[in-house]
Design a protein around this motif. Structure first.
Motif, short mmCIF file in Angstrom:
data_model
loop_
_atom_site.label_atom_id
_atom_site.label_comp_id
_atom_site.label_asym_id
_atom_site.label_seq_id
_atom_site.Cartn_x
_atom_site.Cartn_y
_atom_site.Cartn_z
N LEU A 1 0.97 -0.75 0.09
CA LEU A 1 -0.21 0.01 0.15
C LEU A 1 0.48 1.10 0.11
O LEU A 1 0.49 2.18 -0.01
CB LEU A 1 -0.94 0.05 1.40
CG LEU A 1 -1.72 -1.38 1.76
CD1 LEU A 1 -2.59 -1.40 2.55
CD2 LEU A 1 -3.40 -0.86 0.47
N HIS A 2 2.26 1.38 0.07
CA HIS A 2 2.77 2.58 0.65
C HIS A 2 3.13 3.66 -0.33
O HIS A 2 2.90 4.76 0.39
CB HIS A 2 4.73 1.69 1.18
CG HIS A 2 5.50 1.54 -0.28
ND1 HIS A 2 4.95 0.76 -0.71
CD2 HIS A 2 6.44 2.63 -1.48
CE1 HIS A 2 5.45 0.82 -2.08
NE2 HIS A 2 6.70 2.30 -1.79
N ASP A 3 2.29 3.83 -1.38
CA ASP A 3 2.88 4.93 -2.51
C ASP A 3 1.17 5.14 -2.73
O ASP A 3 0.66 5.98 -3.24
CB ASP A 3 3.32 4.48 -3.63
CG ASP A 3 4.65 4.82 -2.86
OD1 ASP A 3 5.45 5.43 -2.36
OD2 ASP A 3 5.92 4.18 -3.78
N SER A 4 0.05 4.75 -1.93
CA SER A 4 -1.14 5.11 -3.07
C SER A 4 -1.52 6.32 -2.13
O SER A 4 -2.94 6.00 -3.29
CB SER A 4 -2.25 3.65 -2.08
OG SER A 4 -1.91 3.50 -1.15
N MET B 1 8.72 9.01 -10.49
CA MET B 1 9.36 10.47 -10.81
C MET B 1 9.87 9.83 -9.02
O MET B 1 10.86 10.69 -8.58
CB MET B 1 8.50 11.42 -10.55
CG MET B 1 9.20 12.66 -10.69
SD MET B 1 9.01 14.00 -10.72
CE MET B 1 7.87 14.71 -12.11
N HIS B 2 9.34 10.45 -7.96
CA HIS B 2 9.27 10.47 -6.53
C HIS B 2 10.69 9.51 -6.18
O HIS B 2 11.25 9.30 -5.26
CB HIS B 2 8.60 11.28 -5.39
CG HIS B 2 7.90 8.99 -4.74
ND1 HIS B 2 6.85 8.37 -5.56
CD2 HIS B 2 7.82 8.89 -3.60
CE1 HIS B 2 6.72 7.41 -4.28
NE2 HIS B 2 7.44 7.70 -3.53
N ASP B 3 10.45 8.15 -6.54
CA ASP B 3 11.27 7.16 -6.28
C ASP B 3 12.50 6.96 -7.55
O ASP B 3 13.36 6.20 -6.98
CB ASP B 3 9.97 5.16 -6.18
CG ASP B 3 10.07 5.22 -5.35
OD1 ASP B 3 10.22 5.59 -4.12
OD2 ASP B 3 8.94 4.82 -4.52
N LEU B 4 12.35 6.88 -8.25
CA LEU B 4 13.42 6.66 -9.33
C LEU B 4 14.24 7.75 -10.02
O LEU B 4 15.34 7.54 -10.42
CB LEU B 4 12.61 5.74 -10.68
CG LEU B 4 12.52 4.04 -10.56
CD1 LEU B 4 12.39 3.64 -11.87
CD2 LEU B 4 13.10 3.36 -9.91
N TYR C 1 4.92 14.90 2.06
CA TYR C 1 4.34 14.13 2.91
C TYR C 1 3.24 13.08 2.24
O TYR C 1 3.02 12.65 3.46
CB TYR C 1 3.21 15.58 3.38
CG TYR C 1 4.37 16.16 3.93
CD1 TYR C 1 4.60 16.43 5.27
CD2 TYR C 1 3.91 17.92 3.18
CE1 TYR C 1 5.44 17.07 5.78
CE2 TYR C 1 5.26 18.68 4.23
CZ TYR C 1 5.49 18.54 5.37
OH TYR C 1 6.37 19.53 5.81
N HIS C 2 3.42 12.04 1.51
CA HIS C 2 2.75 11.16 1.12
C HIS C 2 2.39 10.74 2.27
O HIS C 2 1.51 9.15 2.68
CB HIS C 2 3.29 10.51 -0.73
CG HIS C 2 4.41 9.75 -0.26
ND1 HIS C 2 5.36 10.36 -0.93
CD2 HIS C 2 4.62 8.81 -0.74
CE1 HIS C 2 6.15 9.33 -1.10
NE2 HIS C 2 4.70 8.22 -1.02
N GLY C 3 4.03 9.38 3.15
CA GLY C 3 4.54 8.44 3.92
C GLY C 3 2.72 9.16 4.49
O GLY C 3 2.01 8.36 5.34
N SER D 1 8.42 5.79 5.70
CA SER D 1 8.17 4.87 4.53
C SER D 1 9.59 5.51 3.85
O SER D 1 10.02 5.04 3.45
CB SER D 1 7.27 4.76 4.10
OG SER D 1 6.24 6.10 3.05
N HIS D 2 9.46 7.31 3.47
CA HIS D 2 11.04 7.56 2.95
C HIS D 2 11.46 8.24 4.22
O HIS D 2 13.16 9.09 4.07
CB HIS D 2 10.00 9.19 2.09
CG HIS D 2 9.19 8.41 0.96
ND1 HIS D 2 10.21 7.93 -0.20
CD2 HIS D 2 8.28 7.84 0.56
CE1 HIS D 2 9.86 7.37 -1.06
NE2 HIS D 2 8.55 7.48 -0.60
N GLU D 3 11.74 7.77 5.88
CA GLU D 3 13.30 8.16 5.85
C GLU D 3 14.04 6.78 5.61
O GLU D 3 14.11 6.52 5.49
CB GLU D 3 12.62 7.69 8.12
CG GLU D 3 11.25 8.63 8.20
CD GLU D 3 11.06 9.90 7.72
OE1 GLU D 3 12.71 11.25 7.80
OE2 GLU D 3 10.46 11.19 7.90
FE LIG Z 1 6.84 6.99 -1.86
#
Ligand SMILES: [Fe+2]
Ligand SMILES: [Fe+2]
Length: 454
Positions: free
Chosen positions: A313-316, A326-329, A347-349, A373-375
């Motif tokens: 679910l983490h990026d939903s 974009m934000h991951d790659l 702030y999506h997490g 999830s992005h720390e």
């Molecule tokens: Fe993410």
């Protein structure tokens, strides 16, 4: 069609609140009617309230007072109370059974939209008996899934002509339908739709097992994952999506507790397409998490299951494939976004964590992993820039698995690059209480690398 629309009343005379809610719902205008009312004491207002499906009521009253008013007015619609602070989870649960929901207000647009999606699905369910082509009843379906249906088309498939109009272009039971489908895809059509009723049937079929001729369980898992990610992208985190994610989690647990399956996915060309990253990376992260958890001796299914669920679910809360990619790659491209979009990503997490608090079936550990999830263990992550000392072990496993999969995509799954990549991640995570995770990670991936070379 008018009667199919969801009737929503905002009970507030505050213009700022009215316009905020109105703007949050602007993309759903074709499926709902929005009205405003001033005072709950007015008899005319009460009559209107009784005819509505949902009342949105910003107020600062005590919970018991709200319960009493709701009962006294003999309403049977949904009541959504907007308050500064949410009641405890246990009370939220009780209230939800009574048709009363609390949301913290002000609220982010994406959180509001996710909550509304559940209510819209509920409404669509009630209207499915007299199946229509109302926009309330249509759901987008990914082309990969359409292609995997086998010889006969199991559902009617629609094309969207305008905001409120759909036409049927594939008829249930027709053969050779994939040729027609390809013709439209070649013409540049990207979105196809099925009715909400068929969407639910499809979800149940996917839960039952493989429905194409191959019957291969790994293929089936990939199919379920594509459907899940498709659901999350098009409608956000709804109860339907959570149910499917939960089902997929148990399947992943069964399939990814040995290194042979890990080797298989490293060699699977399906995963190499960066354009499909938004559909596949969550699934791959979940597989690595399941593997690491088992190596760490976390044989309690509950802990591993939470990790898998968080991964799926983490990026939903990001609703565009381009933004997920974009934000991951390509995080360096984020500076091209405007301030509001940048904030959505930053702030999506925590935003998704806030959405998931509303779903009582989601465990709080899943919410913690997603929030962080992005720390990063070295404090270079976002938005909190927290470090290893404030991150729990489960979050560490997720972060490491996620980073590994992202880096694999960046090197196009080139097995010659795995050594460098594993060492780089090992160095980064080999600190504090994450040391044992880093060590197991290095061992397993060197073992997988050796078997790839052999
Ligand atoms: Fe993410
Ligand atoms: Fe991600």
């Amino acid at each position: 069609m008018g009667s199919d629309k969801l009737k929503i009343i905002v009970l507030s005379n505050d213009n700022a609140i009215r316009s905020k809610i109105s703007s949050y719902l602007s993309n759903k205008k074709s499926i709902l009617e929005l009205e405003f009312a001033d005072s709950i004491e007015d008899i005319e207002v009460i009559k209107t309230l009784k005819q509505s499906d949902i009342i949105i009521w910003p107020n600062d009253k005590a919970i018991q007072d709200i319960r009493d008013i709701y009962k006294m007015m003999n309403l049977n619609c949904r009541l959504i109370c907007c308050q500064k602070e949410l009641p405890e989870r246990k009370i939220l649960e009780e209230l939800s059974i009574e048709n009363i929901k609390f949301i913290s207000f002000p609220i982010k647009a994406v959180e509001f939209s996710s909550m509304m999606q559940d209510l819209i699905e509920d409404h669509a369910n009630k209207h499915d008996k007299n199946e229509s082509e109302s926009p309330c009843n249509m759901y987008p379906i990914q082309t990969n899934l359409l292609h995997s249906w086998g010889k006969y088309c199991p559902f009617n498939v629609f094309l969207k002509i305008s905001e409120c109009k759909y036409i049927k272009f594939l008829i249930e039971g027709s053969d050779e339908y994939t040729e027609i489908l390809d013709k439209y895809i070649n013409k540049g059509v990207k979105e196809f739709f099925i009715t909400h009723n068929d969407y639910l049937i499809l979800k149940e079929k996917l839960i039952e097992g493989p429905f194409n001729s191959s019957g291969d369980p790994t293929q089936h898992l990939k199919q379920v994952n594509v459907f899940l990610q498709n659901m999350l992208l098009s409608t956000g985190v709804s109860s339907e999506a959570i149910e499917l994610a939960d089902h997929l989690s148990s399947q992943v647990l069964r399939n990814f507790d040995e290194d042979t399956s890990l080797k298989a996915f490293l060699l699977d060309p399906m995963f190499e397409d960066n354009n499909q990253f938004c559909y596949n990376h969550a699934y791959l992260v979940s597989a690595v998490c399941a593997q690491l958890a088992s190596l760490l001796g976390w044989n309690s299914q509950t802990i591993t299951r939470k990790l898998v669920m968080a991964s799926l679910l983490h990026d939903s809360s990001l609703d565009y494939p381009e933004v997920i990619i974009m934000h991951d790659l390509y995080p360096e491209k984020l500076k091209e976004l405007d301030r509001e979009e940048k904030d959505l990503v930053k702030y999506h997490g925590p935003t998704l964590a806030n959405i998931l608090i509303q779903h009582i079936s989601i465990d709080t550990d899943v919410i913690t992993i997603i929030k962080n999830s992005h720390e990063s263990p070295d404090g270079t992550g976002y938005p909190l820039k927290t470090n290893v000392s404030n991150l729990n072990l489960q979050t560490g496993v997720f972060l490491l698995a996620h980073e590994f999969i992202v880096e694999l995509y960046k090197v196009n799954f080139d097995s010659k690059e795995v050594d460098n990549l594993v060492l780089k991640i090992f160095e980064k995570y080999n600190r504090g209480h994450f040391e044992k995770i880093a060590k197991e990670f290095k061992n397993i991936f060197f073992k997988v690398r050796d078997s790839l070379v052999a």
